[in-house]
Structures are given as structure tokens and as C-alpha cells.
Scaffold this active site. Structure first.
Site, PDB file in Angstrom:
ATOM      1  N   ALA A 366      33.469   0.619  11.236  1.00 18.17           N
ATOM      2  CA  ALA A 366      33.912   1.365  12.002  1.00 18.17           C
ATOM      3  C   ALA A 366      34.761   1.078  13.110  1.00 18.17           C
ATOM      4  O   ALA A 366      35.785   1.595  13.736  1.00 18.17           O
ATOM      5  CB  ALA A 366      32.713   2.339  12.688  1.00 18.17           C
ATOM      6  N   CYS A 367      34.285  -0.295  13.713  1.00 16.87           N
ATOM      7  CA  CYS A 367      35.131  -0.820  14.733  1.00 16.87           C
ATOM      8  C   CYS A 367      36.589  -1.125  14.255  1.00 16.87           C
ATOM      9  O   CYS A 367      37.407  -1.834  15.015  1.00 16.87           O
ATOM     10  CB  CYS A 367      34.518  -2.106  15.293  1.00 16.87           C
ATOM     11  SG  CYS A 367      33.760  -3.171  14.062  1.00 16.87           S
ATOM     12  N   HIS A 368      37.059  -1.122  12.940  1.00  7.83           N
ATOM     13  CA  HIS A 368      38.297  -1.047  12.621  1.00  7.83           C
ATOM     14  C   HIS A 368      39.033   0.080  12.342  1.00  7.83           C
ATOM     15  O   HIS A 368      40.269   0.031  11.793  1.00  7.83           O
ATOM     16  CB  HIS A 368      38.363  -2.111  11.315  1.00  7.83           C
ATOM     17  CG  HIS A 368      38.045  -3.481  11.466  1.00  7.83           C
ATOM     18  ND1 HIS A 368      37.822  -4.253  10.402  1.00  7.83           N
ATOM     19  CD2 HIS A 368      37.926  -4.268  12.636  1.00  7.83           C
ATOM     20  CE1 HIS A 368      37.452  -5.692  10.946  1.00  7.83           C
ATOM     21  NE2 HIS A 368      37.456  -5.401  12.170  1.00  7.83           N
TER      22      HIS A 368
END
Ligand SMILES: Cc1ncc(COP(=O)(O)O)c(C=O)c1O
Length: 426
Positions: A366-368
């Protein structure tokens, strides 16, 4: 919400009929957890350090949450330190390892310079980025061991081959968040334990062993005795708990070093000071209790639904069009994760998801999610060809996902692909 109201009842259906298959990114609070958070907010609001009954009540709740976490991991309550989340826990281990290295060099004539840390090429950013930063600043040397394209794992022999005289930490995640591949942490710890005995004789720094268990807790067995690690990272929101975390440390400050990053009021035995977040800690304890009671049932259910998902994908698109990106012969994988590509031009994962009307999923971590159409570096390092990796989708099922949810999600994918192909037709 008045006292005594069920928080679960107050939770609105924010998904509005959509199918959420992104449980590796985060999970909703279990109703029992929301209740525990609410109860603690209402009834245990005292400062846990206060010696009057309001304080004692909060202290008691924190103590029992610590016991629940310890039980979940096969450790002791005094081995648990609460943190703001997994990112902090991972950073704390790295910080500790560097301090440990410098302490081990004290009084040594021929200093070994800077600490060396070994990790894998597929770790979460909360390991990779602090290590890259230390490397840039010249404060540590780092080796990122590539995962094997045969197994999707960082192989124990490759990790051991990277060890140097100045190595002070090996950090290897327990299960990868994108592929779900489970890493050989127990074997690695055993081999490093034997190596440490020889290193002591040679006055070399002890190598500390850490695993980030964010993705494994609640989805499979996690036992610190079996794993043999010195540190283990716990992330509440990955197992229906609140957005805090904890670090397991084997006897912190005695058997295993632990150096604080923060200094303050002495809470958490000064390893992590700051007035405790009692409600979230109580919720984390409740989430751990649910895992203690039910993890085998959770695992069996998620595995069944995930396997059904994979069979349904093959049946709907045809075996030749579906490429599973995390089926590595001989490697175990998380029970809930399906990483696959639908083969064909113009079917990049992001485009397919944008055309879905029901399915909520992701193309990787998700953080990408801001990083455009570039294929996942994790898949590339597992040897997945770029043209396949760019079409990748990660679907991760949860405790409450049903086969009917899977049918709807796959139907949605089929329609999204048909639309995309229609739009591309000359
Ligand atoms: C493997 C892994 N480690 C660590 C974290 C970090 O957790 P948080 O962002 O809650 O600090 C995550 C969350 O995505 C994760 O998947």
C-alpha cells in the site's frame, strides 16, 4: 456513542457493497477489539503511572494486554515493549544494533569501523529505507541479499555468505507482504546461533537476529522459541487490532540489548517512554486474545477461500492467461495472499483495478501505491519478468471473506478486462 453502546453496532458499512480483498494492507477492527478500546477509553482513562485507583486500573489493563501478546508469541510479558507501530519497532531494532556494535568495540584496540547489517531485497520500507539512510550517511554498511528466483526466499546460505566480521544484525521478514512467501527464519537463527559461539571466541560482535512478523500474525503459527529470534515486530492493524504495535525482545537489557530512541518519563522500563496509549494497548491485547483462541480456524478458513480464489481465476480466465507470481515450488506461503497477473497487453494491474466496480485490492504494498505503473521491485527481485510483473494484482483475503465474495470479485475482474480489451480493439 454512550457508555455501554456496542461500538460494533455503530460501525457503518463504509464499503457500500464492495468486496475488500486488501487485508495485507490493513484490516478493520474486530468488534471485540473496538469494544475493548471503547471500554478502556471510558473506564481506564487514568494515567497508568498514577498510584491511585484510576491509574491502577489502566496499569492493570496494560499488564493483561502484555500477557496476551506474550502468550500469542510463546514469550514472556516482560519481553514485550509497546510501540506506535511496526515502523517504529523496526527502526528501534536497527538503532539498537548500531549501538550494540559500537558498545562491542569499546576497549578494542583495532576498531572494526562501522556496523554491518544484512537483510533481504524484499523487506518492507520500514527496514529498507532506514538502512539505506544509514548507508548514505556512512553510519552503517548494508547488504541486501537478493531473494532466489527459484524459491522467492532469501536463502539461508546466501544470508550467511553475506556476514562479515563487523556484522551486528540480520533482519529477515517472516512473510513477505506482496508475495506471501514465508522466509526460513528458524533455520537462519539456528545457524547464526552456532556462528555466534565461534564469533565470541574470536571477540567478534554478536549477530542479533530480527524478524518482522507483521504479515504472519493471525495467519499462521508464530512462536519465538521455535523461531529462535532476538527480536520480532508486531503490527496491530494487520490482525484486526488498532494502529499500534509492539516489539518482542528476548529479555531486553539483559540477554538482548535494547537501546531507546526516545527519552522521557520512564514508561515501558524507559525502553519506550511516553504516557501509554491505554485504549489502543487494550485493543491490541484483545486482538492477540482472538488470535490465541482462533488462529488455526482463521488460517484454515483463509486458505480455503484463497485456494478457491485461485481456482476460480483459472477457471474464469483460462490457465494460460493467469500467471501466479508467488507459486514457488517447495516454499511455504501465507494462507491469505494471491499475487497473480492476467496476461495480455494493456492489462497493467493498476488499469485493471481502476476498471473494477466492486473489487478493492492493490497491485502491491500500500505504501507504494503512488508509484505509477512501474512493476513491483519485490516481484522483479523474485525473478518475475517485467512484462508479467506490471500486470500483477495482489488479492489478500480475510477472516470474513466468503466464497460468494470471491465469485463477485472474479466476475468483476472478468468484466474489467473485457472492457479494457474492448477499448483497445482497433
Ligand atoms: C511487513 C511489514 N512490516 C512493517 C509494516 C509497517 O507497519 P506500520 O506502517 O503500521 O508501521 C508493514 C505495513 O504495511 C508491513 O507489511
Amino acid at each position: 456513542m454512550g457508555a455501554g453502546t456496542e461500538p460494533a453496532e455503530a460501525q457503518c458499512d463504509s464499503l457500500q457493497g464492495r468486496i475488500y480483498l486488501d487485508y495485507n494492507a490493513t484490516t478493520p477492527l474486530a468488534p471485540e477489539v473496538a469494544q475493548a478500546v471503547w471500554d478502556a477509553m471510558c473506564q481506564a482513562w487514568g494515567n497508568p503511572s498514577s498510584s491511585h485507583p484510576a491509574g491502577s486500573k489502566a496499569k492493570e489493563l496494560i499488564g493483561s494486554a502484555r500477557e496476551s501478546l506474550a502468550k500469542m508469541l510463546g514469550g514472556r510479558p516482560e519481553d514485550i515493549v509497546f510501540t506506535s507501530g511496526g515502523t517504529e519497532a523496526n527502526n528501534m531494532v536497527i538503532h539498537t544494533a548500531c549501538r550494540h556494535f559500537h558498545n562491542s568495540q569499546r576497549g578494542m584496540g583495532d576498531s572494526r569501523g562501522i556496523p554491518h547489517i544484512v537483510t533481504s531485497s524484499v523487506e518492507h520500507d520500514s527496514i529498507r529505507l532506514p538502512l539505506e539512510q544509514l548507508g548514505r550517511e556512512g553510519l552503517a554498511e548494508v547488504t541486501f541479499v537478493p531473494v532466489s528466483p527459484r524459491s522467492g526466499q532469501a536463502e539461508v546460505d546466501d544470508v550467511l555468505a553475506a556476514i562479515q566480521p563487523n556484522t551486528c544484525l540480520v533482519s529477515l521478514m517472516l512473510a513477505n507482504n506482496e508475495t506471501g512467501v514465508i522466509m526460513p527464519v528458524a533455520e537462519l537463527s539456528q545457524r547464526i546461533c552456532a556462528l555466534n559461539r565461534r564469533r565470541t571466541a574470536e571477540a567478534l560482535p554478536r549477530i542479533l537476529v530480527h524478524t518482522d512478523a507483521a504479515q504472519m500474525i493471525g495467519k499462521g503459527r508464530v512462536d519465538v522459541q521455535e523461531l529462535g529470534v532476538d527480536y520480532l515486530t508486531i503490527v496491530g492493524h494487520k490482525f484486526h487490532g488498532p494502529r499500534i504495535g509492539a516489539l518482542y525482545i528476548r529479555s531486553p537489557g539483559t540477554t538482548t540489548p535494547l537501546h531507546p530512541m526516545l527519552f522521557g518519563g520512564g514508561q515501558e522500563r524507559s525502553f519506550r517512554p511516553g504516557t501509554e496509549n491505554t485504549p489502543m494497548i487494550a485493543g491490541l491485547g484483545q486482538a492477540a486474545e482472538l488470535v490465541n483462541k482462533n488462529w488455526e480456524a482463521y488460517e484454515a478458513h483463509m486458505r480455503d477461500v484463497r485456494d478457491y480464489l485461485e481456482a476460480t481465476l483459472e477457471a474464469s480466465f483460462g490457465k494460460q492467461r493467469i500467471c501466479f507470481n508467488s507459486h514457488f515450488k517447495g516454499s511455504k506461503r501465507l494462507c491469505n495472499t494471491c499475487n497473480f497477473s492476467i496476461l495480455g497487453s494493456g492489462l497493467q494491474g493498476r488499469r485493471v483495478l481502476a476498471h473494477c466496480k466492486v473489487l478493492l485490492a492493490s497491485v502491491g504494498a500500500a505504501c507504494h501505491s503512488e508509484k505509477g505503473d512501474r512493476p513491483s521491485p519485490v516481484l522483479l527481485s523474485c525473478g518475475i519478468p517485467p512484462e508479467v510483473a506490471q500486470n500483477a494484482l495482489r488479492l489478500s483475503v480475510g477472516r470474513g471473506t466468503t466464497r460468494a465474495d470471491v465469485d463477485r470479485a472474479v466476475q468483476d475482474l472478468v468484466q474489467a478486462v473485457q472492457e479494457l480489451e474492448r477499448d483497445q480493439a482497433p
